[in-house]
Structures are given as C-alpha cells and as structure tokens.
Design an enzyme around this catalytic site. Structure first.
Site, mmCIF file in Angstrom:
data_model
loop_
_atom_site.group_PDB
_atom_site.id
_atom_site.type_symbol
_atom_site.label_atom_id
_atom_site.label_comp_id
_atom_site.label_asym_id
_atom_site.label_seq_id
_atom_site.Cartn_x
_atom_site.Cartn_y
_atom_site.Cartn_z
ATOM 1 N N THR A 3 -3.372 -12.548 10.343
ATOM 2 C CA THR A 3 -3.932 -13.716 9.644
ATOM 3 C C THR A 3 -3.613 -15.002 10.396
ATOM 4 O O THR A 3 -4.459 -15.888 10.511
ATOM 5 C CB THR A 3 -3.439 -13.768 8.188
ATOM 6 O OG1 THR A 3 -3.804 -12.543 7.569
ATOM 7 C CG2 THR A 3 -4.069 -14.916 7.420
ATOM 8 N N CYS B 149 1.626 -8.030 11.478
ATOM 9 C CA CYS B 149 1.832 -8.195 12.920
ATOM 10 C C CYS B 149 1.153 -9.446 13.470
ATOM 11 O O CYS B 149 0.897 -9.539 14.666
ATOM 12 C CB CYS B 149 1.339 -6.964 13.668
ATOM 13 S SG CYS B 149 2.300 -5.488 13.322
ATOM 14 N N TYR C 91 -0.918 -3.301 -7.245
ATOM 15 C CA TYR C 91 -0.910 -3.969 -5.946
ATOM 16 C C TYR C 91 -2.323 -3.988 -5.355
ATOM 17 O O TYR C 91 -3.002 -2.952 -5.296
ATOM 18 C CB TYR C 91 0.069 -3.288 -4.982
ATOM 19 C CG TYR C 91 -0.057 -3.874 -3.601
ATOM 20 C CD1 TYR C 91 0.371 -5.176 -3.356
ATOM 21 C CD2 TYR C 91 -0.684 -3.183 -2.563
ATOM 22 C CE1 TYR C 91 0.191 -5.757 -2.119
ATOM 23 C CE2 TYR C 91 -0.863 -3.755 -1.320
ATOM 24 C CZ TYR C 91 -0.425 -5.047 -1.107
ATOM 25 O OH TYR C 91 -0.616 -5.635 0.123
ATOM 26 N N ARG D 116 0.855 -1.185 0.000
ATOM 27 C CA ARG D 116 0.000 0.000 0.000
ATOM 28 C C ARG D 116 0.891 1.234 0.000
ATOM 29 O O ARG D 116 1.943 1.243 0.638
ATOM 30 C CB ARG D 116 -0.909 0.002 1.227
ATOM 31 C CG ARG D 116 -2.167 -0.801 0.981
ATOM 32 C CD ARG D 116 -3.187 -0.601 2.062
ATOM 33 N NE ARG D 116 -2.913 -1.404 3.232
ATOM 34 C CZ ARG D 116 -2.656 -0.924 4.438
ATOM 35 N NH1 ARG D 116 -2.628 0.381 4.644
ATOM 36 N NH2 ARG D 116 -2.431 -1.736 5.445
HETATM 37 C C1 SPV Z 1 -3.095 -4.892 4.827
HETATM 38 O O1 SPV Z 1 -2.008 -4.489 4.401
HETATM 39 O O2 SPV Z 1 -3.625 -4.457 5.859
HETATM 40 C C2 SPV Z 1 -3.809 -5.926 4.077
HETATM 41 C C3 SPV Z 1 -3.488 -6.129 2.709
HETATM 42 O O3 SPV Z 1 -4.691 -6.526 4.594
HETATM 43 S S1 SPV Z 1 -3.834 -4.765 1.761
HETATM 44 O O4 SPV Z 1 -4.557 -3.793 2.546
HETATM 45 O O5 SPV Z 1 -4.652 -5.238 0.659
HETATM 46 O O6 SPV Z 1 -2.587 -4.257 1.302
HETATM 47 MN MN MN Z 2 -5.377 -5.445 6.372
#
Ligand code: SPV
Ligand code: MN
Length: 626
Positions: A277, A274, A222, A87
């Site tokens: 998941t 962090c 991305y 991001r």
């Molecule tokens: C995050 O980086 O918090 C994600 C992946 O869950 S994404 O927001 O799609 O980059």
């Molecule tokens: Mn996320």
C-alpha cells in the site's frame, strides 16, 4: 433451487420481492432463496444503489453496535475477535469434487463433505438477525472487466466496508441476463457476544465452491475472511480469467510522474505487510488501486483496472511523513472505518504512528492498559499489527482520475517484492518479460507476516504473492502469465524490488522512503531515459542516476558506500536462492512450463560465470567496468 421464485415470494415482503424480481438473473434468485431457507433470518434488507439504502447501512452499523462513532464526523471503529485478526489459511479451503485435485500447496476438502460441514454451521445462523443483500461490481461497471457479485451477510460492518471498497451495482444487476453467471458470497458472523463480536473461532470456516462460483464464510468477521469481493472473489476470478484468457493479480496500480509531467502506470505484487500500500500511495504520485488488479489485452495494449474502489489498508506505521495522503484522510471529516486500532477519548491510535499514545483505552482485547497480558502470558500490544483503515479511493486527493475508466489504463511496468534479507538487490529489471516473471514473480520469497494468522517470520515462497488465492494449477497460472504478452505490442517491463535486504550485522540497507526512488527509476526505464547495468540477476541502476533521483525525490545525498552496500551482487546467496526456488517448484508445481527451469538454469549460469570473473561479492562498480 427449482422453487426459488415461490420461496422468495413467501419469505420476502412484497417490496423486497419486487426489488429482487427487478433482476432477471436466475442464479441470483436461487442463491438468495437458498440462503434464506438455510440461514432463516429474522428479516431481509435488500440494498439497492439508492442513497437512502446506503445511508441505512451506515445508520444500522452503529445502531446494532458493530461500529461506534469517533470524535471526527464520519469516522467509526470496529473490533474483530481476539483470534480473528487476519486471514485464516487453516480455516480456508477449496471444495474439490471427488474426481478433481488442486495443487497440493492448496488447502482443500472434498466438496460434498465440505458443503455439508459449512452449511451445517450456517444453518439458522441468522435467526435473530437481518440478512443484508448487496449487489456490487468487481471492476468498473459497464466494462468488459466487470464481474457482478451478490453478497449476503448478517454483518453490517461487512456491508458497510463493501460500500467503501466496491462499486455499487444493483442497476447493473438489473441489466444482466437470465442465464448469466454471477459470483455469490454467503457470510454469517455466527455466534456473537454482547459487543457484536464473532466468538466461535473454533468453527470458523471459509469454503470455496469454485464449481458454482459460490463462497461460504462463517464464524468470522475479519475483512479478508468475510468481504466476499476481497480475497474470496480473487480465488474465483483467477479461474474465470484462466478460462477467458486474461489475468487477475494481487497487485496495486499507481500513476508515477516522469519528466515533463508525463504519467506512467505501474503495478506491483507484494505479500501482505511487505510495503504494497505504501508503494501504491507514494506522495506526489496517483493511486488507482492498492490490492487487486485485472489485466486484459485490449487491441494489443496491456490494460489494467482496479477490481476495487477503496482501500482496506494496514494502518501500522502510517505517519504524516511516510503516508501524507492517507493521513490527510484519516484526520479530517469523511467516511473512515478504523478496525482493530486502539481507542481512547474518541480518538484512534495505532502502532508506529510516531506519537506518544495513551496508556489506557480499548483495543482488540477489550479494556487495555499498558503491560496487559493475554492468556498465554504474552504482552498485548496497544493495537493489532494488522489493524486497518477503510476508505473510498475517491476520498484521497491523489486518487487517479482513470479509476472508473471501463478500459482501464495502459501499464508501463510491473514489479514484484517480497521479504528477502539476503539475496536480491533493492531494485532490478528483468532482461525481458519471461526473465522478470520467472526471476522476480515465480521466485518471490517472503516471510509470513501479521496479516495471516499463525507464526510470523517463517520464510516461505509465495509465487507472485498470489499463492494463497490460486485455485488453478500453479504451472498453468505461471504459463498464463508468461504467454499473456504474446500479442501485446509493448509489454510492461518487469522489475523485482526488495525493501528488506539486510547487511552482515542484520541492519536493513535501505530507508523506508527509498522505494520512491526505485519507482521513479522504473518510470525512467520504461521510457528508456536512463541506461542500466547488466548484473547476473538483472539490470540494475547506475550510481549517477540514483544520485540525481535521491536528490530530486528525497532531497538526499546518495553516497557511493550506500550504493555499494545495496547493489553488491551476492553470488552465494543468489545461487542458494535459485536452488531453493527450483526445489520448491519441482516438489510443488507439476507441469511447470519448461521455460521456467530454463530461465533458472540461465540465471545459475550467469551467477557462476560472474563469480569466475569477479568473486563471490561483486560491487556494482566492477560490473560497470565490465
Ligand atoms: C491482504 O492481506 O493481502 C489484504 C487484506 O489485502 S485481506 O486480504 O483483506 O486480509
Ligand atoms: Mn492483499
């Protein structure tokens, strides 16, 4: 757009025109007409919910070269550009009307100026490409939680991912009213090279027009920057939830089993990278979502749904031992997209997979051999740390059966976790809702990680792990959270976790699997099955309860020494933390509810009192002794 209907008739094939006119929603008509006029696509593909349309996306993504097949049936891979691997905070801005102001912690640009800029970049961007139009739902369809979303993109990869990640909703769109609001996302990968990789990174822009619930994204591929329903929508949803009196959170949801086979739902917020998941997917428990949760008060119950229906998960360090459920899916036939991993002989590899990896293959930098360096002379790793897999939750054997329940599930607890090397113990429980929200959520400290472009390891405060996505005043967001449980009969317990506490030598005090024990302890606490010790920072586990949980969950001993090193209350570090948080809030959060400062004051007082009685470093056994 006044003449939307006419323009659509002119530009679309009769078949497509009919598909669009099955929807009565005027905003959708206007959005599509405007996008066609602006981006000037070579043709348009309207994806309905029909299996043929969905199969067409899968076919095209490979045909157009945005994904390639791997050896296992249904598995494909894709690369984003070398400088497009996460991001991008810099390139992401809120479009703010002249007379409005958002919190200064948020990146913003004057609306008209920003619109002109991003629309300029989108102009004619699809000239030699197909515009793909998808209709999807955030939250289960046919539910008070559902938010209809129209996604336009010229990337088959984005369209394909969204198929795995969200619920299809063309049928639902056909039922919504003429004047209803929907979220709209317009994305173009912009200039691409011969490998179908977006290359004009300098002109990457993700601009959010929250006044109209429309988001523009260009010159990036991305996922977090392009898949509208992921983090782009979250920014809009938080505003919608604020208007309507519910909560949209950056949280996983999972079902955790307790004694006698009972199941307790827990949710948790962690900044990217962090441990979110892997906490959501603990072996033997069920997963309902790993990233975005919506909460509503339904008849006095705190109910939660997953906004999504799939996982765009970090693949680094995924091993059969740490993540058996996901490894199972990653190794058998079925639909899986691997993004920014390493490929050799038709097989995917990633960092921390725990096996010997080939020395030659391809990765996000192109052809790769061990030791390859980038333009700045830095060694390029085998795969990007932020490499990802995309799978539908339903592909997992431990997918929670309530995933599509329109009323969601009742939550027993929520947790907040950051990266805190110095202060917080690995797990603790708030004295009550407000204490937990303020002390663990509002006070969430972390470090920047690979999931966001920029320097890693920079300490920062990331309110409830949602700060990047907050387009309402931060104080208002905090207040909404505090007040949300007002008429909830049994509010969830609030926990703080910290997987990153280190000892004096800089070593982590916990193993990666210990989080499973903390989660099981929370489950017992929700049902009042175990007591807890009152520490100045919250309620902490008793040694004897952890001994039995370590044995039961990990089949491990849990010596007193470990307990002491993990749960010693570090007074100076905790006091310093309170100071940092308070300073940050005073500087960045105007109109912060007074109760936040009162709670921090009380925390400070408790820490000072404890220091007077026990000194700077307090063993949990001393606390037990009173
Ligand atoms: C995050 O980086 O918090 C994600 C992946 O869950 S994404 O927001 O799609 O980059
Ligand atoms: Mn996320």
């Amino acid at each position: 757009m006044d003449n939307a209907n006419e323009l659509l008739k002119q530009k679309l094939t009769p078949e497509n025109y009919d598909k669009i006119m099955m929807l009565k929603n005027l905003k959708t008509h206007a959005f599509v007409a405007d996008a066609i006029e602006l981006c000037a696509p070579a043709d348009v593909f309207i994806c309905t919910d029909s299996p043929d349309d969905i199969a067409y996306v899968r076919e095209q993504v490979v045909k157009r070269g945005e994904e390639k097949h791997l050896n296992i049936k249904g598995h494909t891979y894709h690369f984003d550009g070398f400088n497009d691997q996460g991001r991008d905070r810099e390139a992401t801005k809120y479009l703010v009307p002249k007379n409005e102001k958002l919190s200064k912690a948020l990146n913003q640009i004057e609306r008209e100026q920003g619109l002109a800029e991003v629309r300029g970049l989108l102009k004619d961007s699809m000239k030699d490409r197909t515009m793909i139009l998808r209709f999807l739902s955030l939250g289960p369809t046919g539910s008070m939680f559902s938010i209809p979303c129209a996604q336009i993109t010229d990337s088959w990869y984005v369209a394909h991912n969204e198929d795995l990640l969200y619920r299809i909703a063309y049928e639902q769109f056909c039922r919504i009213g003429k004047e209803d609001n929907v979220f709209c996302f317009l994305h173009s990968a912009g200039k691409m090279n011969e490998d179908m990789i977006s290359v004009d990174v300098e002109n990457k822009r993700i601009y959010m027009d929250y006044t109209k619930d429309i988001i523009y994204s260009v010159n990036t591929q991305y996922g977090g920057n392009t898949m509208g329903l992921k983090k782009l929508a979250l920014r809009l949803t938080i505003r919608k939830a604020d208007r309507e009196g519910w909560l949209a959170e950056h949280m996983f949801i999972s079902g955790v089993y307790g004694p006698g086979g009972r199941k307790t739902y827990l949710a948790g917020a962690f900044p990217s990278g962090c441990g979110k998941t892997s906490t959501a997917m603990l072996p033997g428990e069920t997963i309902m979502g790993d990233d975005i949760a919506y909460f509503r008060n339904i008849n006095g119950q705190f109910r939660a749904v997953n906004a999504e229906a799939g996982i765009f998960g970090i693949i680094q360090n995924v091993t059969p031992k740490s993540d058996p459920a996901i490894c199972d899916v990653l190794n058998k036939p079925g639909e899986v997209i691997f993004t920014n991993v390493f490929i050799a002989d038709g097989k995917p590899y990633w960092l921390g997979m725990g096996i010997d990896t080939p020395k030659e293959g391809i990765n996000f930098s192109g052809k790769w051999t061990e030791g390859k360096k980038d333009a700045k002379g830095n060694v390029i790793p085998l795969a990007h740390k932020n490499a990802r897999y995309t799978v539908a939750l339903k592909a997992l054997t431990n997918c929670d059966p309530e995933l599509d329940n329109p009323e969601g599930v009742e939550l027993g607890g929520i947790m907040y976790g950051g990266r805190d090397a110095r202060a917080y113990v690995p797990v603790q429980q708030g004295f009550d809702w407000v204490h937990g929200i303020v002390s663990y959520g509002v006070s969430l400290e972390t470090e920047t990680t690979f999931a966001i472009i920029g320097k890693e390891g920079v300490p920062e405060i990331n309110l409830m792990s949602i700060q990047d996505f907050l387009a309402i005043p931060l104080g208002k967001y905090i207040q909404n959270n505090i007040e949300f449980v007002k008429s909830i009969e049994k509010p969830p317990l609030v926990f703080g976790v910290n997987y990153f506490l280190r000892d004096k030598e800089g070593r982590f005090v916990n193993g990666v699997r210990d989080k499973h024990v903390w989660v099981k302890w929370m489950e017992l606490r929700v049902h009042n099955d175990v007591e807890a010790i009152s520490a100045p920072t919250g309620l902490i586990p008793r040694h004897e309860d952890l001994v039995s949980l370590f044995r039961q969950v990990l089949d491990k001993d849990y010596p007193e020494d470990d307990y002491v090193s993990q749960f010693t209350i570090r007074i100076p570090e905790n006091l310093a933390k309170v100071e940092r948080i308070e300073r940050y809030l005073r500087e960045n959060v105007p109109n912060n509810p007074q109760i936040v400062y009162d709670t921090l004051d009380a925390n400070r007082r408790r820490l000072n009192d404890a220091r007077d009685r026990h000194g700077d470093y307090i063993s949990p056994f001393d606390l037990t002794a009173g």
